[in-house]
Scaffold this active site. Structure first.
Site, PDB file in Angstrom:
ATOM      1  CE1 TYR A 311      -3.338  -2.793   1.170  1.00 47.18           C
ATOM      2  CE2 TYR A 311      -1.989  -3.022   3.142  1.00 47.18           C
ATOM      3  CZ  TYR A 311      -3.001  -3.476   2.326  1.00 47.18           C
ATOM      4  OH  TYR A 311      -3.687  -4.605   2.677  1.00 47.18           O
ATOM      5  CB  CYS A 338      14.556 -11.088  -6.022  1.00 48.24           C
ATOM      6  SG  CYS A 338      15.606 -12.224  -5.152  1.00 48.24           S
ATOM      7  CE1 TYR A 367      -6.012  -6.246   8.806  1.00 49.81           C
ATOM      8  CE2 TYR A 367      -5.600  -4.084   9.742  1.00 49.81           C
ATOM      9  CZ  TYR A 367      -6.473  -5.110   9.439  1.00 49.81           C
ATOM     10  OH  TYR A 367      -7.790  -4.986   9.774  1.00 49.81           O
TER      11      TYR A 367
HETATM   12  N1  LLP Z   1     -14.477  -5.595   9.831  1.00 46.55           N
HETATM   13  C1  LLP Z   1     -14.380  -5.907   8.539  1.00 46.55           C
HETATM   14  C2  LLP Z   1     -15.550  -6.460   7.850  1.00 46.55           C
HETATM   15  C3  LLP Z   1     -13.172  -5.706   7.859  1.00 46.55           C
HETATM   16  O1  LLP Z   1     -13.077  -6.008   6.560  1.00 46.55           O
HETATM   17  C4  LLP Z   1     -12.051  -5.184   8.554  1.00 46.55           C
HETATM   18  C5  LLP Z   1     -10.777  -4.969   7.882  1.00 46.55           C
HETATM   19  C6  LLP Z   1     -12.200  -4.881   9.923  1.00 46.55           C
HETATM   20  C7  LLP Z   1     -13.425  -5.101  10.520  1.00 46.55           C
HETATM   21  C8  LLP Z   1     -11.086  -4.336  10.747  1.00 46.55           C
HETATM   22  O2  LLP Z   1     -10.663  -3.086  10.332  1.00 46.55           O
HETATM   23  P1  LLP Z   1      -9.605  -2.236  11.184  1.00 46.55           P
HETATM   24  O3  LLP Z   1     -10.276  -1.831  12.467  1.00 46.55           O
HETATM   25  O4  LLP Z   1      -8.426  -3.094  11.459  1.00 46.55           O
HETATM   26  O5  LLP Z   1      -9.288  -1.098  10.320  1.00 46.55           O
HETATM   27  N2  LLP Z   1      -4.320  -4.941   5.306  1.00 46.55           N
HETATM   28  C9  LLP Z   1      -4.753  -3.555   5.368  1.00 46.55           C
HETATM   29  C10 LLP Z   1      -6.066  -3.412   6.089  1.00 46.55           C
HETATM   30  C11 LLP Z   1      -7.168  -4.266   5.513  1.00 46.55           C
HETATM   31  C12 LLP Z   1      -8.425  -4.204   6.323  1.00 46.55           C
HETATM   32  C13 LLP Z   1      -9.354  -5.256   5.932  1.00 46.55           C
HETATM   33  N3  LLP Z   1     -10.576  -5.259   6.662  1.00 46.55           N
HETATM   34  C14 LLP Z   1      -3.658  -2.726   6.003  1.00 46.55           C
HETATM   35  O6  LLP Z   1      -2.610  -3.270   6.300  1.00 46.55           O
HETATM   36  O7  LLP Z   1      -3.826  -1.530   6.164  1.00 46.55           O
END
Ligand code: LLP
Length: 404
Positions: A311, A338, A367
């Site tokens: 990202y 790589c 994450y």
């Molecule tokens: N609920 C649902 C339905 C979700 O899809 C997600 C995150 C959450 C809750 C939790 O969201 P949070 O509170 O952690 O923002 N890999 C990405 C973030 C992807 C989030 C996916 N869904 C990153 O590293 O920023």
């Protein structure tokens, strides 16, 4: 995390001592920070006591889920694997919600058998599939329907989920249709309207907009929901430029909403609970110089921490021992993989570094490890939990034999 006598310290443990004892790269989590985050989250919304379901995808370490559970949190899961993990960690199925656009029949069957709180369905076909499985299993299954409120979360496009072009949830029209379907079904009990507009949200206004849509839709239909699941998405400060999410405002908006609708609120936070509790410690293998910059080649790579490559995410980098000697070169912190995107950060005016020095990559609790991979057949790192001056190994480093 702070410097004590110029040495970077997590709670009461020096980064240097961790590296010497356990090796690098290594993920370290602060229990104190975790506790503080949970308590703060609970306090911010205490007036309506929401059910807080930790988004397991942000960090799947069973020991951390176990600790989080002890504060009364439930779990938000998106696969059978995460559901199994949450149950194994001791989370009561009565506090588990299951999200995701592509739940398989096997996953739905398993969730039905476990009698979890809610399956949050995201399409017409999924609702019909839940209905079919519930009928076979002779169970009345509690579900939520995820609405796509067509709200811009004003976050990175890759982690935005609430706009109509995103694959998540259903639009208003289908939502109404599904409410009627559920009313006529003997196998499904529609308990919840769920929304989740994206992640790393720092402005409360998208939430305000989202709630206005929810409010309007509830008014339009004659259905008594028990829950509104507002998802997660609350952002954290990765850099000093990130302004903090105004929790007081978000709380106010929800309270206003609850005056009109008597419902229980569910949250699904991941990042805001675990994000700033984690640090990735890495050692400099080599420093490679060219005309314009120095490549600081670390023993951590994009397989350990994917966010910058995926990202363009920014994570602070700190030296393990502070010195006043600034380098006049630009430092590019890279991993050994790589791929040209295997890069963590490019920084000017960093203090002078040398080979074998240690650095800490900050705020990697969410994450970080959960997105790690074995790319280039690199072993996934170990994880430790720091409680004051005590260290608990919560995941051992992978071994080559695990992969061969
Ligand atoms: N609920 C649902 C339905 C979700 O899809 C997600 C995150 C959450 C809750 C939790 O969201 P949070 O509170 O952690 O923002 N890999 C990405 C973030 C992807 C989030 C996916 N869904 C990153 O590293 O920023």
């Amino acid at each position: 995390m702070k410097y004590i006598s110029k040495k970077l310290t997590i709670d009461k443990v020096k980064v240097q001592d961790i590296a010497e004892k356990y090796g690098t790269p290594i993920y370290c989590y602060s229990f104190n920070k975790l506790k503080k985050n949970i308590k703060n989250f609970q306090k911010n919304f205490s007036s309506f006591s929401p059910l807080i379901c930790f988004a397991v995808k942000s960090n799947t370490n069973i020991n951390l889920i176990r600790e989080i559970k002890k504060f009364g949190l439930g779990a938000d899961v998106v696969s059978k694997g995460e559901l199994l993990m949450a149950i194994k960690a001791g989370v009561s199925p009565k506090k588990i919600v299951f999200s995701g656009v592509g739940k398989t029949s096997e996953e739905i069957s398993f969730a039905v058998e476990k009698k979890i709180l809610l399956i949050n369905a995201e399409s017409e076909s999924e609702v019909r599939e839940i209905d079919r499985i519930a009928k076979i299993k002779k169970r009345k299954v509690k579900i939520g329907i995820r609405l796509n409120p067509n709200t811009d979360a004003k976050t990175l496009s890759q982690i935005s989920t609430g706009k109509k072009e995103n694959k998540f949830g259903v639009n208003e029209k289908i939502f109404f249709k599904l409410v009627n379907f559920c009313k006529n079904s003997k196998n499904i009990s529609l308990k919840c309207l769920s929304v989740h507009i994206g992640s790393q949200i720092l402005d409360y206004k998208p939430y305000e907009k989202m709630l206005r849509v929810v409010d309007r839709i509830i008014d339009k239909i004659n259905h008594k929901f028990e829950f509104i699941d507002l998802g997660g998405g609350m952002g954290i400060s990765y850099t000093h430029k990130d302004k903090k999410l105004n929790y007081a405002k978000y709380n106010e908006i929800i309270k206003k909403f609850l005056k009109r609708h008597k419902l229980k609120i569910i949250f699904e936070p991941g990042r805001s609970i675990i994000g700033d509790t984690g640090t990735l410690i890495s050692k400099i293998i080599y420093i490679k110089k060219n005309e314009s910059k120095n490549f600081i080649i670390l023993d951590a790579a994009m397989n350990d921490l994917m966010r910058p490559a995926l990202y363009g995410a920014h994570h602070k980098i700190l030296p393990s021992i502070k010195s006043k000697r600034k380098s006049n070169k630009t430092y590019e912190f890279v991993g050994p993989i790589c791929e040209s995107t295997d890069k963590f950060n490019t920084l000017k005016n960093f203090q002078e570094l040398k080979e074998k020095d240690l650095i800490a990559i900050c705020d990697v609790g969410a994450y970080g490890m959960s997105l790690s991979s074995n790319y280039n057949i690199r072993l996934k790192p170990s994880e430790i939990l720091i409680k004051g001056s005590k260290i608990q190994i919560i995941r051992k480093k992978q071994k080559y034999k695990d992969l061969m």
